[in-house]
Design a protein around this motif. Structure first.
Motif: not given
Length: 141
Positions: A34-37, A49-53
Motif C-alpha cells: 500500500r502507498p506508504g509501506d 537488501w534494498h529498501h524503499g517506501i
C-alpha cells in the motif's frame, strides 16, 4: 525465503522494530504493498537488501518507490527498484505512523532535496524507509 540472504531468523526480526514481514515475489510487491509501506527486495547476485517506501501506482499504471542510493534521495520507477531482485517483502512495524503520513514524510524529504550523504552503515536505504515509517526526523537535517 525472505530472510535467507542475511541469516536473520523470524525470532530476531520480531525482536527488532519490525513486527512481521509479508513475503512476495518482487514483481508482486506493487500489487500487495500500500502507498506508504516499507518494502524491500533481496538480490542474490548483489548480496544485499534494498529498501524503499512504496509510493503507489499512478492512474496510468506506473508504480514508483521513494528511496536513497549513493546518488541521493529520489523517486524511482518500481521496475528499476526491483531489477535483479530474487525476493521481496513488505515490512510491518509494531508502532508505525499511519501509511499516509509515512508517504507524505518520504515525499517531503525527496521533494525538499534533503541533504543526505549516503553511508552504507548509517545513512542507508533501510534507515530512510524505517525513518519514514516510524516518524523520526533523522533524514530531515
Amino acid at each position: 525465503m525472505f530472510l535467507r540472504g542475511i541469516g536473520l531468523t523470524k525470532q530476531a526480526l520480531a525482536a527488532s522494530h519490525y513486527a512481521t514481514t509479508m513475503e512476495y515475489e518482487p514483481y508482486m510487491l506493487c500489487t500487495q504493498a500500500r502507498p506508504g509501506d516499507h518494502i524491500a527486495v533481496w538480490s542474490d547476485s548483489k548480496g544485499y537488501w534494498h529498501h524503499g517506501i512504496f509510493a503507489g501506482t499512478s492512474e496510468h499504471g506506473h508504480a514508483h518507490v521513494l528511496d536513497i542510493m549513493p546518488d541521493g534521495l529520489a523517486r524511482r520507477p518500481f521496475g528499476l527498484f526491483i531489477k535483479g531482485a530474487d525476493a521481496g517483502a513488505v515490512l510491518v512495524y509494531k508502532d508505525a505512523l499511519p501509511l499516509d503520513c509515512s508517504l507524505k514524510l518520504a515525499q517531503y524529504l525527496v521533494e525538499q532535496g534533503s541533504v543526505v550523504e549516503y553511508n552504507l552503515v548509517e545513512e542507508n536505504c533501510d534507515k530512510f524507509a524505517a525513518t519514514c515509517r516510524l516518524g523520526s526526523d533523522k533524514f530531515a537535517d
